[in-house]
Design a protein around this motif. Structure first.
Motif, PDB file in Angstrom:
ATOM      1  N   THR A  79      48.697  40.244  41.873  1.00 17.68           N
ATOM      2  CA  THR A  79      47.748  40.616  40.825  1.00 17.68           C
ATOM      3  C   THR A  79      47.698  42.135  40.754  1.00 17.68           C
ATOM      4  N   PHE A  80      47.798  42.666  39.553  1.00 17.26           N
ATOM      5  CA  PHE A  80      47.622  44.104  39.355  1.00 17.26           C
ATOM      6  C   PHE A  80      46.351  44.324  38.545  1.00 17.26           C
ATOM      7  N   VAL A  81      45.430  45.095  39.128  1.00 16.98           N
ATOM      8  CA  VAL A  81      44.147  45.378  38.501  1.00 16.98           C
ATOM      9  C   VAL A  81      44.152  46.827  38.020  1.00 16.98           C
TER      10      VAL A  81
ATOM     11  N   ARG B 287      49.726  38.334  37.665  1.00 17.12           N
ATOM     12  CA  ARG B 287      48.549  38.398  36.803  1.00 17.12           C
ATOM     13  C   ARG B 287      48.166  39.859  36.615  1.00 17.12           C
ATOM     14  N   PHE B 288      47.950  40.246  35.369  1.00 16.78           N
ATOM     15  CA  PHE B 288      47.510  41.595  35.024  1.00 16.78           C
ATOM     16  C   PHE B 288      46.063  41.519  34.566  1.00 16.78           C
ATOM     17  N   VAL B 289      45.191  42.280  35.247  1.00 19.78           N
ATOM     18  CA  VAL B 289      43.759  42.244  34.970  1.00 19.78           C
ATOM     19  C   VAL B 289      43.305  43.614  34.491  1.00 19.78           C
ATOM     20  N   GLU B 290      42.623  43.659  33.349  1.00 26.97           N
ATOM     21  CA  GLU B 290      42.030  44.891  32.853  1.00 26.97           C
ATOM     22  C   GLU B 290      40.515  44.854  33.076  1.00 26.97           C
ATOM     23  N   LEU B 291      39.988  45.932  33.642  1.00 24.34           N
ATOM     24  CA  LEU B 291      38.548  46.086  33.783  1.00 24.34           C
ATOM     25  C   LEU B 291      38.098  47.128  32.764  1.00 24.34           C
ATOM     26  N   ASP B 292      37.380  46.703  31.786  1.00 27.90           N
ATOM     27  CA  ASP B 292      37.015  47.574  30.668  1.00 27.90           C
ATOM     28  C   ASP B 292      35.943  48.584  31.084  1.00 27.90           C
ATOM     29  N   GLY B 293      36.207  49.860  30.825  1.00 24.52           N
ATOM     30  CA  GLY B 293      35.225  50.908  31.030  1.00 24.52           C
ATOM     31  C   GLY B 293      35.044  51.372  32.453  1.00 24.52           C
ATOM     32  N   VAL B 294      35.815  50.842  33.374  1.00 24.78           N
ATOM     33  CA  VAL B 294      35.714  51.235  34.781  1.00 24.78           C
ATOM     34  C   VAL B 294      36.664  52.401  35.036  1.00 24.78           C
TER      35      VAL B 294
ATOM     36  N   ARG C  21      47.997  53.301  30.119  1.00 27.20           N
ATOM     37  CA  ARG C  21      48.359  51.927  29.777  1.00 27.20           C
ATOM     38  C   ARG C  21      49.863  51.680  29.869  1.00 27.20           C
ATOM     39  N   ALA C  22      50.686  52.641  29.516  1.00 24.20           N
ATOM     40  CA  ALA C  22      52.133  52.415  29.527  1.00 24.20           C
ATOM     41  C   ALA C  22      52.614  52.020  30.913  1.00 24.20           C
ATOM     42  N   ALA C  23      52.192  52.759  31.922  1.00 26.29           N
ATOM     43  CA  ALA C  23      52.592  52.433  33.291  1.00 26.29           C
ATOM     44  C   ALA C  23      52.028  51.094  33.720  1.00 26.29           C
TER      45      ALA C  23
ATOM     46  N   ALA D 248      33.771  42.433  40.758  1.00 28.19           N
ATOM     47  CA  ALA D 248      34.896  42.008  39.923  1.00 28.19           C
ATOM     48  C   ALA D 248      36.206  42.076  40.707  1.00 28.19           C
ATOM     49  N   LEU D 249      36.382  43.132  41.482  1.00 26.75           N
ATOM     50  CA  LEU D 249      37.605  43.266  42.266  1.00 26.75           C
ATOM     51  C   LEU D 249      37.666  42.197  43.347  1.00 26.75           C
ATOM     52  N   ALA D 250      36.543  41.971  44.033  1.00 22.24           N
ATOM     53  CA  ALA D 250      36.527  40.936  45.072  1.00 22.24           C
ATOM     54  C   ALA D 250      36.873  39.572  44.486  1.00 22.24           C
ATOM     55  N   ASP D 251      36.375  39.282  43.283  1.00 24.75           N
ATOM     56  CA  ASP D 251      36.706  38.007  42.634  1.00 24.75           C
ATOM     57  C   ASP D 251      38.212  37.875  42.422  1.00 24.75           C
ATOM     58  N   GLU D 252      38.860  38.949  42.006  1.00 24.60           N
ATOM     59  CA  GLU D 252      40.303  38.904  41.774  1.00 24.60           C
ATOM     60  C   GLU D 252      41.075  38.761  43.086  1.00 24.60           C
TER      61      GLU D 252
END
Length: 279
Positions: free
Chosen positions: A220-222, A247-254, A232-234, A265-269
């Motif tokens: 998983t990449f967060v 799995r690619f996870v985006e955390l909005d506004g963090v 975003r490109a990288a 949120a990170l612990a959940d992932e």
């Protein structure tokens, strides 16, 4: 949850401060911090990881007993070898790896080169090194975001600038991180030689960093959308360098400081990735 304990653990020639928590018989999860932090950055996640055997080293250069002099001691293969030595010390055939920032780079290297010792990978903020290197070459946005790297790699001028005025610039890097955690990181990084050792990770960046094979373990990449360091490109390129379940996870506004700003949120992932890999 059993209380977290920090112990001095000798791995080869060096002694590391290692934070451990959770039941000794729990599924092992190794947490690798980034720059400019210590294992304390993981404390906000510990309640949500209570069922696991958490092992979080304060890594090479940051632990006072593991602070060799010379850039050659801080190549990513040596940093990854410390992780393997940690597994051996605890008699662990394998563990689930989690890394943030530079800790992510070390975790990517370890997962790519020692897949038999890694049950799964959760990488936070920093993508696979080949994706990051591609973005540095091809993406103007990433080039702008990474200008600080050339400053960090230059002689001892970075140390003088970061530590001037009682470490004002170094402290500013942490943004809105809990001041108590910042104080703990600062206590370590203002020890004699500590900041030079930490910056040596940047100064040692070479082929070992850029030529990392694809990762085949469940990954998983967060990435967080308000990260000033990684664009975003990288982040989106990362998928091309994982051949296993991904799995690619985006955390909005963090911001970049995901473990401190979004620990739940990170612990959940992390839990989802660990449990998914165990099925």
């Amino acid at each position: 949850m059993e209380p977290a304990v920090t112990s001095a653990i000798t791995l080869g020639e060096h002694t590391f401060d290692v934070l451990t928590a959770g039941p000794s018989g729990g599924v092992p999860v190794i947490l690798l911090h980034g720059f400019p932090e210590t294992a304390a950055c993981w404390r906000p996640l510990l309640p949500r990881l209570a069922e696991y055997r958490v092992i979080a080293p304060t890594q090479r250069g940051y632990s006072p007993g593991a602070r060799p002099v010379g850039v050659e001691h801080y190549t990513v293969d040596r940093l990854g070898s410390d992780v393997v030595a940690l597994l051996d010390h605890f008699d662990l055939p394998s563990a689930h790896l989690v890394g943030h920032d530079w800790g992510a780079a070390v975790a990517w290297w370890t997962a790519a080169n020692h897949a038999d010792r890694v049950g799964s990978l959760t990488a936070v903020s920093v993508p696979h090194s080949s994706a990051f290197s591609w973005a540095l070459r091809e993406d103007a946005d990433q080039q702008a975001r990474s200008r600080y790297i050339s400053i960090f790699r230059h002689g001892d001028s970075a140390e003088r600038a970061l530590l001037a005025d009682d470490g004002e610039r170094l402290r500013a890097i942490y943004g809105d991180v809990d001041p108590a955690l910042v104080d703990e990181h600062m206590r370590v990084l203002t020890e004699p030689g500590a900041l030079t050792a930490a910056l040596s990770w940047y100064r040692a960046m070479g082929r070992e960093f850029t030529d990392v094979p694809p990762v085949r373990v469940p990954t998983t990449f967060v990435w967080s959308t308000a990260d000033d360091a990684i664009g975003r490109a990288a982040a989106e390129k990362c998928a091309e360098f994982v051949t296993g379940p991904y799995r690619f996870v985006e955390l909005d506004g963090v911001s970049h400081w995901v473990p401190e700003e979004a620990p739940d949120a990170l612990a959940d992932e992390i839990v989802a990735r660990v449990e998914g890999a165990r099925v």
